[in-house]
Enzyme design. Structure first.
Site, PDB file in Angstrom:
ATOM      1  N   HIS A   7       0.815  -1.297  -0.070  1.00 12.12           N
ATOM      2  CA  HIS A   7      -0.164   0.125  -0.102  1.00 12.12           C
ATOM      3  C   HIS A   7       0.891   1.400   0.068  1.00 12.12           C
ATOM      4  CE1 HIS A   7      -3.804  -1.958   1.689  1.00 12.12           C
ATOM      5  NE2 HIS A   7      -3.492  -2.587   0.656  1.00 12.12           N
ATOM      6  N   GLU A  39       0.795   3.987   1.755  1.00 15.91           N
ATOM      7  CA  GLU A  39       1.206   4.283   3.304  1.00 15.91           C
ATOM      8  C   GLU A  39       2.553   3.425   3.627  1.00 15.91           C
ATOM      9  OE1 GLU A  39      -3.358   4.256   3.553  1.00 15.91           O
ATOM     10  OE2 GLU A  39      -1.734   3.246   2.236  1.00 15.91           O
ATOM     11  N   CYS A  88      -5.912   1.373   5.587  1.00 19.19           N
ATOM     12  CA  CYS A  88      -6.797   0.178   5.958  1.00 19.19           C
ATOM     13  C   CYS A  88      -5.980  -0.223   7.359  1.00 19.19           C
ATOM     14  CB  CYS A  88      -6.281  -0.956   4.837  1.00 19.19           C
ATOM     15  SG  CYS A  88      -4.428  -1.585   5.166  1.00 19.19           S
ATOM     16  N   CYS A 128      -2.297  -0.792   7.624  1.00 16.02           N
ATOM     17  CA  CYS A 128      -1.574   0.810   7.406  1.00 16.02           C
ATOM     18  C   CYS A 128      -1.803   1.457   8.531  1.00 16.02           C
ATOM     19  CB  CYS A 128      -1.794   1.359   6.099  1.00 16.02           C
ATOM     20  SG  CYS A 128      -1.422   0.725   4.488  1.00 16.02           S
TER      21      CYS A 128
END
Length: 154
Positions: free
Chosen positions: A77, A79, A105, A108
């Site tokens: 991801h 992040e 999410c 993260c």
């Protein structure tokens, strides 16, 4: 009119997300401290690995719904990539702000909390209720960026 800092950095994450190689959702992230960009990230496969845009989406092949089974994906991801980029280069992000195109999410979110980031600004929704619960429990400032004139602090 001159943009606010939140407007400025949210516009930058919109550009960052265009580097994404995800076939489902393009996401960008930028970590900022004292109004200075420390690290950026977008979602995609690890360095030297083939991207979903080249080999197809494993999640689509397995019919994995959005927000579930994050481990069944070639990509990291945005992040995660921003946090890892800062760590790789020895940059402290403790006390910083992360700007993201979408709500983080839960995975993260846990990384954001443990990295010492104190403020999360995001625009789009993501189906992860636990993420928001943890952000609130950890007492991070969470801002759902809506428009240039209208933002909500959650």
């Amino acid at each position: 009119m001159r943009p606010s800092w939140d407007e400025y950095f949210m516009e930058i994450v919109e550009l960052i997300k265009e580097r994404s190689t995800c076939l489902r959702r393009k996401v960008g992230a930028v970590i900022v401290k004292d109004k200075r960009i420390l690290a950026t990230g977008y979602n995609g496969a690890p360095t030297n690995c083939r991207h979903c845009s080249e080999v197809g989406c494993l999640r689509d092949k397995l019919n994995v719904p959005s927000g579930q089974r994050h481990e069944l994906c070639r990509g990291s991801h945005a992040e995660q990539n921003a946090i890892v980029q800062a760590a790789k280069h020895g940059i402290s992000i403790d006390g910083g702000t992360i700007y993201v195109t979408d709500q983080p999410c839960v995975i993260c979110t846990k990384m954001i909390i443990n990295a010492g980031i104190k403020r999360v600004v995001f625009r789009g929704d993501y189906p992860d209720k636990l993420s928001m619960e943890l952000l609130n429990e950890a007492q991070l400032e969470v801002v759902r960026y809506q428009t240039k004139q209208n933002m909500n602090i959650l």
